[in-house]
Design an enzyme around this catalytic site. Structure first.
Site, short mmCIF file in Angstrom:
data_model
loop_
_atom_site.label_atom_id
_atom_site.label_comp_id
_atom_site.label_asym_id
_atom_site.label_seq_id
_atom_site.Cartn_x
_atom_site.Cartn_y
_atom_site.Cartn_z
N TYR A 1 0.81 -1.21 0.00
CA TYR A 1 0.00 0.00 0.00
C TYR A 1 0.85 1.27 0.00
O TYR A 1 0.72 2.09 -0.93
CB TYR A 1 -0.99 0.01 1.17
CG TYR A 1 -1.75 1.30 1.29
CD1 TYR A 1 -1.42 2.25 2.27
CD2 TYR A 1 -2.78 1.61 0.40
CE1 TYR A 1 -2.10 3.46 2.35
CE2 TYR A 1 -3.47 2.81 0.48
CZ TYR A 1 -3.12 3.74 1.46
OH TYR A 1 -3.78 4.95 1.54
N LYS B 1 1.17 4.03 -3.12
CA LYS B 1 0.81 5.45 -2.99
C LYS B 1 2.01 6.33 -3.34
O LYS B 1 1.84 7.37 -3.97
CB LYS B 1 0.31 5.75 -1.59
CG LYS B 1 -0.99 5.08 -1.19
CD LYS B 1 -2.16 5.44 -2.10
CE LYS B 1 -2.68 6.83 -1.88
NZ LYS B 1 -3.93 7.08 -2.66
N1 LIG Z 1 -8.49 6.26 5.30
C1 LIG Z 1 -7.42 6.95 5.65
O1 LIG Z 1 -7.08 7.05 6.84
C2 LIG Z 1 -6.60 7.61 4.60
C3 LIG Z 1 -6.91 7.48 3.24
N2 LIG Z 1 -6.12 8.13 2.30
C4 LIG Z 1 -6.45 8.05 0.87
O2 LIG Z 1 -7.75 8.60 0.69
C5 LIG Z 1 -8.39 7.98 -0.42
C6 LIG Z 1 -9.76 7.49 -0.01
O3 LIG Z 1 -9.57 6.56 1.04
P1 LIG Z 1 -10.84 5.98 1.85
O4 LIG Z 1 -12.01 6.85 1.59
O5 LIG Z 1 -10.38 5.74 3.23
O6 LIG Z 1 -11.02 4.56 1.15
P2 LIG Z 1 -12.36 3.82 0.66
O7 LIG Z 1 -11.99 2.41 0.45
O8 LIG Z 1 -13.48 4.14 1.55
O9 LIG Z 1 -12.64 4.53 -0.76
C7 LIG Z 1 -11.94 4.16 -1.92
C8 LIG Z 1 -12.94 4.09 -3.07
O10 LIG Z 1 -12.23 3.69 -4.24
C9 LIG Z 1 -13.04 2.75 -4.92
N3 LIG Z 1 -12.24 1.84 -5.75
C10 LIG Z 1 -11.43 0.84 -5.32
N4 LIG Z 1 -10.93 0.18 -6.37
C11 LIG Z 1 -11.44 0.77 -7.50
C12 LIG Z 1 -11.31 0.53 -8.88
N5 LIG Z 1 -10.56 -0.48 -9.34
N6 LIG Z 1 -11.99 1.33 -9.74
C13 LIG Z 1 -12.76 2.35 -9.28
N7 LIG Z 1 -12.94 2.63 -7.96
C14 LIG Z 1 -12.28 1.84 -7.10
C15 LIG Z 1 -13.75 1.96 -3.82
O11 LIG Z 1 -14.91 1.31 -4.32
C16 LIG Z 1 -14.04 3.05 -2.79
O12 LIG Z 1 -15.32 3.62 -2.99
C17 LIG Z 1 -7.45 6.88 -0.89
O13 LIG Z 1 -6.74 7.34 -2.02
C18 LIG Z 1 -6.52 6.66 0.29
O14 LIG Z 1 -5.27 6.18 -0.15
C19 LIG Z 1 -5.07 8.91 2.67
C20 LIG Z 1 -4.73 9.04 3.99
C21 LIG Z 1 -5.46 8.40 5.05
C1 LIG Z 2 -1.77 -2.20 17.61
C2 LIG Z 2 -3.23 -1.88 17.86
C3 LIG Z 2 -4.11 -3.06 17.49
C4 LIG Z 2 -3.67 -0.62 17.12
C5 LIG Z 2 -3.66 -0.79 15.59
C6 LIG Z 2 -3.94 0.53 14.91
C7 LIG Z 2 -3.65 0.44 13.41
C8 LIG Z 2 -4.66 -0.50 12.76
C9 LIG Z 2 -3.69 1.86 12.80
C10 LIG Z 2 -2.60 2.75 13.43
C11 LIG Z 2 -2.15 3.75 12.34
C12 LIG Z 2 -3.15 3.51 11.20
C13 LIG Z 2 -2.73 3.95 9.80
C14 LIG Z 2 -2.39 5.46 9.76
O1 LIG Z 2 -3.52 6.21 10.18
C15 LIG Z 2 -1.98 5.88 8.35
C16 LIG Z 2 -2.85 5.36 7.26
C17 LIG Z 2 -2.91 6.07 6.09
C18 LIG Z 2 -3.64 5.61 4.95
O2 LIG Z 2 -3.49 6.14 3.85
C19 LIG Z 2 -4.50 4.42 5.06
C20 LIG Z 2 -4.72 3.96 6.48
C21 LIG Z 2 -3.47 4.01 7.36
C22 LIG Z 2 -2.44 3.02 6.82
C23 LIG Z 2 -3.89 3.67 8.82
C24 LIG Z 2 -4.34 2.20 8.92
C25 LIG Z 2 -4.62 1.74 10.37
C26 LIG Z 2 -3.43 2.00 11.29
C27 LIG Z 2 -2.24 1.16 10.88
#
Ligand SMILES: NC(=O)C1=CN([C@@H]2O[C@H](COP(=O)(O)OP(=O)(O)OC[C@H]3O[C@@H](n4cnc5c(N)ncnc54)[C@H](O)[C@@H]3O)[C@@H](O)[C@H]2O)C=CC1
Ligand SMILES: CC(C)CCC[C@@H](C)[C@H]1CC[C@H]2[C@@H]3[C@H](O)CC4=CC(=O)CC[C@]4(C)[C@H]3CC[C@]12C
Length: 380
Positions: free
Chosen positions: A156, A160
């Site tokens: 992952y 990214k």
């Molecule tokens: N969740 C987090 O803590 C963080 C997320 N991000 C980034 O933010 C963005 C959104 O993440 P989330 O909303 O958490 O994830 P999510 O899994 O809720 O949303 C991702 C979306 O992309 C779609 N998708 C997946 N594969 C696809 C494909 N082959 N074709 C078209 N659509 C597809 C999924 O159906 C989903 O709706 C991602 O780019 C992720 O890397 C960045 C930092 C932190």
């Molecule tokens: C050891 C305990 C069971 C606690 C586990 C917590 C972990 C699952 C999460 C701690 C840090 C998180 C990641 C962080 O917020 C950065 C992220 C960025 C993204 O783009 C996607 C999600 C994630 C990798 C996030 C995932 C969960 C943790 C590893």
């Protein structure tokens, strides 16, 4: 392209956790658009009902890893916000699939921009493109220029980082029609808020242990977290300003964070779970780190043994333990200086909204069969 009085925006991954908040944010705060194309592999039909007399929300089912799907979705659009991604650090999907979606998918978006004359692309990157690495190097109040020993092995973060590099390198590229493509990349820290799947898992897990969370991470380990509404807001501002000041934002990366408190991952989650009667047990980790690491290794071994028969993907594995155990916090004013970003939601508002949502999980669970936890509150 401008339809009627407004522009056409594409949001890839628009049905996801961040994507759906982004669609709502654009509808509420972006007055220059007349159509939002929500491109996703898994459509959420409820978004279709968000159309109003000013803006049409158009759902487009497609696979980001198929160039033709992406080209069709982008045809005639003005700007793309690319959030579609496989977010997996648990081994739920094969590494090849993560690369196919996150890297090849981004290549397709860039190619489609060039061929369909789309001049503006905002990419949703991640803090993970920087770290934390598995060597335990802390990143304390870092910014976009902070030196850090970046080391990626996991699919992952690797995907990214590769995707972000492609996006930044594409800035200034000539596209069909002789125009130039402008790109920028936003790096959110751990996103939280209404609809966060991982929070649902922590909530479910806590119910199984009598609403007790057994501390595993030292409270001194700080993790930056950012409210999903502020991430959506930052994307909207970046999309707007990239068009007005492409030479300022083009090719730039911006950390995305807000005034959410710096806390350990567990303590931060308790800001919301405690409102549902959850309690964290222990002022310091209840088991020594080496035992936790052994458990994480055992999970990884089990995943390997069961591979092909059953997808065993627990929250705890060597990578998630390493990330959770390493401080990663950001402090920067680059986005503010370049495009006036200030969080739209203060911490108290973000907290209130998230607590309301977490509490709704309780209500929905009460509609399910009894989970045998009535009154089963630990440590009364
Ligand atoms: N969740 C987090 O803590 C963080 C997320 N991000 C980034 O933010 C963005 C959104 O993440 P989330 O909303 O958490 O994830 P999510 O899994 O809720 O949303 C991702 C979306 O992309 C779609 N998708 C997946 N594969 C696809 C494909 N082959 N074709 C078209 N659509 C597809 C999924 O159906 C989903 O709706 C991602 O780019 C992720 O890397 C960045 C930092 C932190
Ligand atoms: C050891 C305990 C069971 C606690 C586990 C917590 C972990 C699952 C999460 C701690 C840090 C998180 C990641 C962080 O917020 C950065 C992220 C960025 C993204 O783009 C996607 C999600 C994630 C990798 C996030 C995932 C969960 C943790 C590893």
């Amino acid at each position: 392209m401008t339809v009627g009085s407004g522009q056409v925006y594409v949001v890839t991954g628009g049905c996801g956790f961040l994507g759906s908040h982004l669609v709502r944010m654009l509808l509420e705060h972006e007055k220059n658009i007349s159509e939002i194309r929500v491109f996703d592999l898994h459509l959420d039909e409820s978004l279709r009902t968000l159309s109003n007399d000013r803006v049409k929300v158009r759902l487009i089912s497609g696979d980001i890893s198929r160039l033709e799907d992406v080209r069709e979705a982008l045809r005639g659009s003005h700007l793309v916000i690319h959030t579609a991604s496989l977010v997996d650090v648990w081994g739920r999907v094969p590494a090849s699939k993560i690369t196919e979606v996150n890297v090849t998918g981004t290549m397709n978006v860039l190619q489609a921009c060039k061929e369909e004359e789309v001049q503006y692309l905002v990419y949703t990157s991640s803090m993970e493109v920087v770290g934390p690495n598995i060597h335990g190097d802390h990143f304390y109040r870092g910014n976009e220029d902070t030196e850090y020993r970046i080391y990626h092995k996991e699919p992952y973060p690797l995907s990214k980082a590769k995707a972000e590099k492609l996006v930044l390198e594409a800035n200034g590229a000539k596209i069909k029609g002789g125009k130039l493509l402008y790109t920028c990349s936003l790096r959110p820290t751990g996103i939280y808020g209404e609809g966060h799947e991982l929070m649902k898992q922590f909530h479910r897990q806590g119910l199984r242990t009598g609403r007790c969370v057994f501390r595993a991470i030292p409270p001194a380990i700080e993790h930056g977290r950012v409210y999903v509404g502020n991430v959506a807001w930052m994307h909207l501002l970046a999309a707007r300003q990239l068009q007005i000041h492409p030479s300022t934002l083009g090719g730039q990366v911006y950390f995305c964070y807000d005034s959410s408190p710096y806390k350990s991952y567990e303590d931060f989650n308790m800001e919301f779970l405690s409102a549902c009667g959850f309690k964290i047990i222990g002022s310091r980790p209840l088991v020594p780190y080496f035992l936790l690491y052994l458990l994480a290794l055992l999970n990884a071994l089990m995943q390997w043994v069961l591979h092909g028969f059953f997808t065993y993907a627990p929250i705890l594995n060597p990578y998630t333990l390493a990330v959770a155990s390493t401080t990663f916090t950001v402090q920067t004013d680059k986005a503010e200086k370049h495009f006036g970003y200030q969080p739209l939601y203060a911490w108290e508002e973000a907290k209130k909204r998230t607590i309301t949502w977490v509490k709704s999980l309780e209500v929905s669970r009460k509609d399910l069969k009894d989970v045998g936890e009535k009154g089963n509150y630990c440590c009364n």
